[in-house]
Design a protein around this motif. Structure first.
Motif, PDB file in Angstrom:
ATOM      1  N   LYS A  33       0.846  -1.183   0.000  1.00 49.88           N
ATOM      2  CA  LYS A  33       0.000   0.000   0.000  1.00 49.88           C
ATOM      3  C   LYS A  33       0.889   1.243   0.000  1.00 49.88           C
ATOM      4  N   VAL A  34       0.518   2.226  -0.757  1.00 45.35           N
ATOM      5  CA  VAL A  34       1.301   3.453  -0.833  1.00 45.35           C
ATOM      6  C   VAL A  34       0.465   4.612  -0.295  1.00 45.35           C
ATOM      7  N   LEU A  35       1.065   5.361   0.610  1.00 44.72           N
ATOM      8  CA  LEU A  35       0.389   6.543   1.135  1.00 44.72           C
ATOM      9  C   LEU A  35       1.048   7.779   0.561  1.00 44.72           C
ATOM     10  N   ASP A  36       0.265   8.682   0.120  1.00 43.77           N
ATOM     11  CA  ASP A  36       0.818   9.955  -0.326  1.00 43.77           C
ATOM     12  C   ASP A  36       0.907  10.861   0.894  1.00 43.77           C
ATOM     13  N   ALA A  37       2.111  11.109   1.346  1.00 42.15           N
ATOM     14  CA  ALA A  37       2.298  11.872   2.585  1.00 42.15           C
ATOM     15  C   ALA A  37       2.967  13.211   2.301  1.00 42.15           C
ATOM     16  N   ARG A  38       2.743  13.734   1.106  1.00 49.64           N
ATOM     17  CA  ARG A  38       3.345  15.027   0.766  1.00 49.64           C
ATOM     18  C   ARG A  38       2.960  16.107   1.763  1.00 49.64           C
ATOM     19  N   GLY A  39       3.925  16.851   2.195  1.00 48.66           N
ATOM     20  CA  GLY A  39       3.653  17.947   3.117  1.00 48.66           C
ATOM     21  C   GLY A  39       3.584  17.515   4.571  1.00 48.66           C
ATOM     22  N   LEU A  40       3.659  16.224   4.802  1.00 47.86           N
ATOM     23  CA  LEU A  40       3.557  15.734   6.178  1.00 47.86           C
ATOM     24  C   LEU A  40       4.933  15.320   6.707  1.00 47.86           C
ATOM     25  N   VAL A  41       5.025  15.254   8.006  1.00 51.21           N
ATOM     26  CA  VAL A  41       6.259  14.805   8.655  1.00 51.21           C
ATOM     27  C   VAL A  41       6.032  13.400   9.184  1.00 51.21           C
ATOM     28  N   LEU A  42       6.988  12.541   8.907  1.00 48.54           N
ATOM     29  CA  LEU A  42       6.954  11.202   9.494  1.00 48.54           C
ATOM     30  C   LEU A  42       7.907  11.182  10.679  1.00 48.54           C
ATOM     31  N   ALA A  43       7.407  10.768  11.804  1.00 47.14           N
ATOM     32  CA  ALA A  43       8.256  10.680  12.998  1.00 47.14           C
ATOM     33  C   ALA A  43       8.022   9.336  13.665  1.00 47.14           C
ATOM     34  N   PRO A  44       8.968   8.918  14.504  1.00 47.65           N
ATOM     35  CA  PRO A  44       8.668   7.749  15.334  1.00 47.65           C
ATOM     36  C   PRO A  44       7.468   8.086  16.217  1.00 47.65           C
ATOM     37  N   GLY A  45       6.706   7.092  16.601  1.00 45.59           N
ATOM     38  CA  GLY A  45       5.570   7.326  17.500  1.00 45.59           C
ATOM     39  C   GLY A  45       6.061   7.931  18.801  1.00 45.59           C
ATOM     40  N   PHE A  46       5.231   8.764  19.398  1.00 45.93           N
ATOM     41  CA  PHE A  46       5.648   9.462  20.612  1.00 45.93           C
ATOM     42  C   PHE A  46       5.560   8.526  21.823  1.00 45.93           C
ATOM     43  N   ILE A  47       6.569   8.605  22.649  1.00 45.27           N
ATOM     44  CA  ILE A  47       6.638   7.778  23.859  1.00 45.27           C
ATOM     45  C   ILE A  47       6.379   8.684  25.046  1.00 45.27           C
ATOM     46  N   ASP A  48       5.291   8.413  25.754  1.00 44.47           N
ATOM     47  CA  ASP A  48       4.929   9.249  26.908  1.00 44.47           C
ATOM     48  C   ASP A  48       5.390   8.535  28.180  1.00 44.47           C
ATOM     49  N   ILE A  49       6.472   9.044  28.744  1.00 44.47           N
ATOM     50  CA  ILE A  49       7.107   8.355  29.876  1.00 44.47           C
ATOM     51  C   ILE A  49       6.357   8.578  31.193  1.00 44.47           C
ATOM     52  N   TRP A 400      15.533   1.475  25.391  1.00 44.10           N
ATOM     53  CA  TRP A 400      15.018   0.834  24.184  1.00 44.10           C
ATOM     54  C   TRP A 400      15.792   1.308  22.955  1.00 44.10           C
ATOM     55  N   LYS A 401      16.180   0.350  22.115  1.00 43.16           N
ATOM     56  CA  LYS A 401      16.894   0.711  20.889  1.00 43.16           C
ATOM     57  C   LYS A 401      16.031   0.504  19.648  1.00 43.16           C
ATOM     58  N   ASP A 402      14.933  -0.207  19.795  1.00 44.38           N
ATOM     59  CA  ASP A 402      14.118  -0.523  18.614  1.00 44.38           C
ATOM     60  C   ASP A 402      12.750   0.152  18.621  1.00 44.38           C
ATOM     61  N   ARG A 403      12.594   1.153  19.496  1.00 42.82           N
ATOM     62  CA  ARG A 403      11.430   2.044  19.417  1.00 42.82           C
ATOM     63  C   ARG A 403      11.950   3.464  19.587  1.00 42.82           C
ATOM     64  N   GLY A 404      11.152   4.431  19.123  1.00 45.17           N
ATOM     65  CA  GLY A 404      11.612   5.818  19.219  1.00 45.17           C
ATOM     66  C   GLY A 404      12.566   6.195  18.103  1.00 45.17           C
ATOM     67  N   VAL A 405      12.725   5.321  17.130  1.00 46.09           N
ATOM     68  CA  VAL A 405      13.574   5.580  15.964  1.00 46.09           C
ATOM     69  C   VAL A 405      12.870   5.040  14.715  1.00 46.09           C
ATOM     70  N   ILE A 406      13.288   5.546  13.575  1.00 42.74           N
ATOM     71  CA  ILE A 406      12.815   4.962  12.310  1.00 42.74           C
ATOM     72  C   ILE A 406      14.017   4.356  11.621  1.00 42.74           C
ATOM     73  N   ARG A 407      14.015   3.055  11.527  1.00 39.57           N
ATOM     74  CA  ARG A 407      15.053   2.380  10.754  1.00 39.57           C
ATOM     75  C   ARG A 407      14.584   0.966  10.461  1.00 39.57           C
ATOM     76  N   PRO A 408      15.143   0.348   9.439  1.00 38.88           N
ATOM     77  CA  PRO A 408      14.748  -1.025   9.139  1.00 38.88           C
ATOM     78  C   PRO A 408      15.003  -1.901  10.360  1.00 38.88           C
TER      79      PRO A 408
END
Ligand SMILES: [Zn+2]
Length: 465
Positions: A33-49, A400-408
């Motif tokens: 599936k392809v999303l057109d996200a023009r103009g938007l910011v992609l960020a890691p999901g927010f972590i509320d501590i 945590w090393k595998d949340r709060g970041v965007i990477r494969p």
């Protein structure tokens, strides 16, 4: 591990990300599936501590007010109060998953009550402290991420530093951290900060200072001094981080404003009200014995009852005590320059101290407010720095090393927002109003928030240590 199978096309300056694993920077597979996200910011999901949703999750597992802000993980058990036992709470959450990920800290006051029962208004004995340390160990083994304390509150306030150190030592040994609502956020803020630093220094536990603030007239404007002390401790090797909610008002119960606990002593109450900035700085949010008080300031209630603000305060205390409850209040007692100074520190992250059903607007507005007000309107922070404070910085505190970041390979907790539109809409009058500008939220690769609507999916996981 679920990886996001979407290819997002983004035109914003610092995120141009393709995370279709097999085809980076190339065309998506035909079944993707392809999303057109023009103009938007992609960020890691927010972590509320710092999130108060342990009860809310039972009745509202979709957690709309949370996911609508882009929160994908909410840490429970702050301020010294947590579910107990930890294992059974985590099991319940596993069986009844929420839309977002949850994790939990064990509360110092919760454990203290297990050990001391109703006889808590004193220092603990060495044998009791040993029992508290044992229960801390049990909680850590059951999956708690660390130890929280709320030393301004009734049960926690009777503890001494040695008791906290004994429990923090156990949490450190088990890889946990210490999150604290310190003993005083008012005139004695500096003494309370020293105790917190001492605990960090003596136990080598990573410290998370909850909702950093200077909450009375006597300490207003002293953020630079506070920051200097913290920076010096960090230089000495104390692993000190803090969080801050983006408001100049706090929410708690009516008793916290009188630090010497002399709630019916007119002189103590008068000083407490003056320290807040006056009776118009205190608003009742809820009061079961007299619901009509809700929404009014102490000044208004005093006037309509022909009492002085001090007399009115004492009346609310007595009515509450008679009914075995306390009034919920909001205190407008911080100043913008202090909030700004804290927000600009690289070791300060964003956390809501909110949660599902919170009567303070931070419960539904915190993260969009920082992005809209502090980044876009006030220019206190650059956008990437604000995102870091919502994602990789809390992840670092949590280990945590595998949340709060965007990477494969990382979990696909993601938020897609419109940087030109994102803003909170919750107010003190309407604290649950949802924000705008958070377009899509994914938790573990599953869409949970889609252009203003919860999808109904509940892919949240329990993140135990
Ligand atoms: Zn707190």
């Amino acid at each position: 591990m679920k990886r996001c199978a979407f290819l997002l096309i983004l035109s914003f300056f610092f995120v141009f990300v393709s995370f279709s694993q097999s085809a980076p920077a190339s065309l998506p597979h035909k079944d993707e599936k392809v999303l057109d996200a023009r103009g938007l910011v992609l960020a890691p999901g927010f972590i509320d501590i710092h999130n108060h949703s342990t009860e809310g999750l039972d009745s509202d597992p979709l957690a709309e007010t949370q996911i609508a802000q882009g929160i994908t993980t909410a840490i429970q058990g702050p301020d010294g109060g947590s579910p107990w036992p930890i294992a059974s709470w985590l099991e319940t959450r596993r069986k009844d998953p929420a839309a977002l990920n949850v994790a939990v800290l064990v509360g110092h006051a919760t454990i203290r009550e297990q050990v001391m029962g109703a006889d808590f208004k004193r220092f603990a004995t060495p044998a009791e402290i040993q029992k508290m340390a044992d229960l801390t160990e049990q909680a850590m083994n059951e999956g708690a991420l660390g130890l929280s304390s709320g030393l301004e509150y009734e049960v926690g306030s009777y503890s001494n530093t040695d008791e906290l150190i004994a429990m923090a030592r156990v949490a450190t040994k088990r890889g946990g951290f210490y999150m604290t609502h310190i003993r005083d956020e008012a005139d004695k803020s500096f003494e309370a900060l020293s105790e917190e630093i001492e605990i960090g220094e003596r136990t080598h536990i990573p410290v998370e200072h909850s909702h950093i603030k200077l909450g009375t007239v006597g300490v207003w404007g002293k953020a630079p001094d506070y920051i200097r002390i913290i920076n010096a401790a960090r230089k000495r090797g104390v692993d000190f981080l803090a969080d801050c909610y983006p408001y100049e008002a706090w929410a708690s119960n009516i008793k916290v404003i009188v630090p010497n606990k002399q709630y019916e002593d007119p002189a103590s109450v008068e000083k407490a009200i003056a320290d807040l900035g006056g009776p118009d700085h205190l608003t009742i949010t809820e009061f079961k014995p007299n619901p009509a008080y809700a929404g009014h300031t102490l000044a208004e209630l005093a006037k309509s009852n022909n009492l002085s603000p001090v007399e009115m305060y004492i009346r609310i205390i007595r009515e509450g005590d008679a009914a075995g409850t306390e009034a919920g209040v909001i205190g407008h007692s911080m100043i913008e320059s202090d909030v700004k100074a804290f927000y600009r520190q690289p070791w300060v992250m964003v956390a809501s101290d909110g949660g599902i059903g919170m009567p303070h607007p931070r419960g539904a507005g915190t993260f969009p407010r920082v992005l809209g007000l502090f980044v876009r309107e006030k220019h206190w922070l650059a956008l990437p720095e604000a995102v870091r404070k919502m994602t990789s910085l809390p992840a670092r505190r949590l280990g945590w090393k595998d949340r709060g970041v965007i990477r494969p390979g990382a979990f696909a907790d993601l938020v897609l927002f419109n940087p030109d539109a994102v803003i909170d809409r919750s107010t003190f009058e309407h604290p649950r109003e949802l924000p705008v500008g958070i377009e899509k939220v994914f938790v573990n690769g599953v869409l949970v928030w889609n252009s203003g609507v919860a999808t109904g999916a509940r892919p949240g996981r329990v993140l135990a240590r």
